[in-house]
Enzyme design. Structure first.
Site, mmCIF file in Angstrom:
data_model
loop_
_atom_site.group_PDB
_atom_site.id
_atom_site.type_symbol
_atom_site.label_atom_id
_atom_site.label_comp_id
_atom_site.label_asym_id
_atom_site.label_seq_id
_atom_site.Cartn_x
_atom_site.Cartn_y
_atom_site.Cartn_z
ATOM 1 N N MET A 78 34.174 47.696 48.384
ATOM 2 C CA MET A 78 35.555 48.507 48.939
ATOM 3 C C MET A 78 34.961 49.680 49.854
ATOM 4 O O MET A 78 33.952 50.002 49.892
ATOM 5 C CB MET A 78 35.979 49.361 47.528
ATOM 6 C CG MET A 78 36.835 48.276 46.763
ATOM 7 S SD MET A 78 37.607 49.134 45.228
ATOM 8 C CE MET A 78 39.198 49.728 46.130
ATOM 9 N N ASP A 237 36.306 44.742 44.563
ATOM 10 C CA ASP A 237 35.291 44.177 43.795
ATOM 11 C C ASP A 237 35.632 44.568 42.355
ATOM 12 O O ASP A 237 35.705 43.751 41.401
ATOM 13 C CB ASP A 237 34.062 44.705 44.011
ATOM 14 C CG ASP A 237 33.836 46.166 44.249
ATOM 15 O OD1 ASP A 237 34.728 47.007 44.098
ATOM 16 O OD2 ASP A 237 32.493 46.415 44.787
#
Length: 488
Positions: A78, A237
């Protein structure tokens, strides 16, 4: 039909092939470099991601009927800043989630714009790893690159764009940019103005299990996949890992002991704690989640074992800790802030420390302190969640550190929670494949898919005696950071 999950990590891309029953057929991992051009900086070339993803997809499916590949989706690191010019060329290396160069911009957002304003607009405050401070840094330090921006995206979305030609992202990943109105699932016009970002630079917003497009003809040809192979938006994730562990629907919890560590709690309501110590993000199941993120978790163990002990014998190093009476009795403490800390301290300057050593301290004591320190750090985030009335009694666990039975036992007792492992421990990649299956209509929704596919394997229960000991240990641990904060 076959489905593929692409987990675009920090050190490698992991690709997973799954059939429609959830059975994992193959897993391939492809590494790529990471660069540290200056102290505290962390960058990667997005073209490396693409090259290794394509190579991995070809290797993943070489022994299977590629015409049966029906869908692809993602979990991805991210917060990274990827910028493209008018010709879709990458302007500069991506600035990653663990990059610490943006302290000035983070302070500006939190102290000048103000934390209350940021929380009102986005549900969150600025952290050094978030995307918005990176944009401000780029504008101030590389104005010639900033002037070339035509598209601004997150790491996994670069791969999706190269696959489909569709400029897209999902709500869970976009939540970590500090540009999204998380509660209302739209870009915040005011945040865009604050960061001097034009809305046309930003991708379209999708639910994680929503189809964004199909493979471009040249990509389908290169991979040998059908042209009508769908691509779903995917997730950040941690949200993808939550899907892969069945952490969907309200009131569920997942702990991740990966490079970073996370406490992930699902909710059907949007919640924000008073100090914004936890992230308030959209979840890949269509709801919301609270997330506490430690910047160093299993990486603490990796650092201690490889860089300090120069050993990779993880199993034998842990054996002395399995002796009766050791757990809960350690007098050595470890602050797990090797790269600063995010939740709940939001302090990039924080640093790791061992405390309480004496002449009889040995390497086993130090290793135990590392395990316990990470567990205590996760407990910090759990305490914030409890302040909001959220107190899960059980959690799933994933990530490399979760493979240690001993570490799971420590976590269960420090957190006073039942800790469950799942049969498939591939987190984000498995979650991505599940999202692809949902997007293709195999399941009605993400909850139905998780209920049908995800299965528990082992359960670790807390012991009342150990819980009591670790309560005392945690009471000491939480005094150390405030005592040392002024010394960093």
């Amino acid at each position: 039909m076959l489905y593929i999950g692409v987990d675009l990590g920090t050190s490698a891309v992991k690709l997973l092939l799954m059939d429609e029953s959830g059975k994992v057929l193959n897993i391939v991992s492809k590494e790529y470099p990471i660069s540290f051009p200056k102290p505290g900086w962390s960058e990667q070339n997005p073209c490396d991601w693409w090259e290794q993803t394509v190579a991995g997809l070809i290797e993943l499916t070489k022994d299977f009927d590629r015409s049966a590949v029906a869908g692809i989706s993602f979990g991805g690191q991210m917060h990274g800043l990827v910028v493209l010019d008018e010709n879709d060329n990458v302007i500069r290396p991506a600035i990653l989630w663990n990059d610490g160069r943006t302290q000035k911009e983070t302070d500006y957002l939190n102290n000048v714009i103000g934390k209350e304003k940021l929380s009102e607009l986005t549900g969150n405050i600025a952290f050094a790893g978030f995307t918005a401070p990176k944009i401000l840094w780029l504008k101030a330090n590389e104005p010639e690159n900033f002037a070339r921006i035509k598209k601004l995206m997150l790491p996994k979305d670069y791969i999706a764009y190269r696959m489909t030609g569709v400029f897209s992202t999902d709500y869970s990943d976009a939540s970590g940019m500090l540009l999204l109105d998380v509660k209302n699932k739209c870009w915040s016009k005011e945040m865009l103005d604050i960061c001097d970002v034009r809305e046309e630079w930003l991708p379209g917003l999708y639910e994680s299990s929503e189809k964004t497009g199909t493979l471009k003809a040249d990509v389908a040809c290169e991979l040998g996949f059908p042209k009508d192979c769908i691509v779903a938006a995917g997730a950040g994730d941690n949200a993808a890992a939550a899907i892969g562990t069945g952490t969907v629907g309200a009131g569920k919890c997942n702990l991740s002991l990966g490079t970073s560590g996370t406490l992930f709690i699902t909710s059907d309501e949007f919640r924000v704690d008073s100090h914004n110590a936890l992230h308030s993000f959209d979840h890949a199941d269509g709801g919301y989640h609270l997330m506490g993120c430690m910047l160093s978790a299993a990486s603490c163990n990796n650092w201690w074992m490889k860089d300090i002990l120069h050993s990779d014998d993880f199993v034998n190093e842990q054996k002395p800790l399995e002796e009766d009476g050791r757990l809960g009795e350690n007098h050595v403490y470890f602050l797990p802030y090797l790269m600063g800390e995010r939740s709940p301290h939001n302090d990039p300057s924080a640093r790791a420390a061992f405390i309480g050593m004496s002449m009889d301290t040995d390497r086993a004591d130090m290793l135990q302190a590392v395990f316990e320190g990470v567990a205590y750090g996760l407990r910090d985030s759990l305490e914030v969640a409890k302040s909001l009335g959220v107190a899960p009694k059980s959690t799933t666990i994933c990530g490399g550190g979760a493979k240690s039975v001993l570490w799971r036992k420590i976590v269960a007792n420090v957190m006073n929670m039942q800790v469950d492992t799942v049969e498939v421990e591939e987190g984000p990649a498995y979650g991505g494949a599940i999202l692809a299956a949902v997007a293709n209509g195999c399941f009605e929704n993400v909850e139905a898919a998780a209920a049908a596919i995800v299965r528990k394997k082992d359960t670790t229960m807390p012991s009342p005696q150990l819980v009591e000991k670790y309560e005392k240990g945690y009471a000491k641990f939480k005094q150390f950071y405030p005592a040392l904060k002024g010394k960093y």
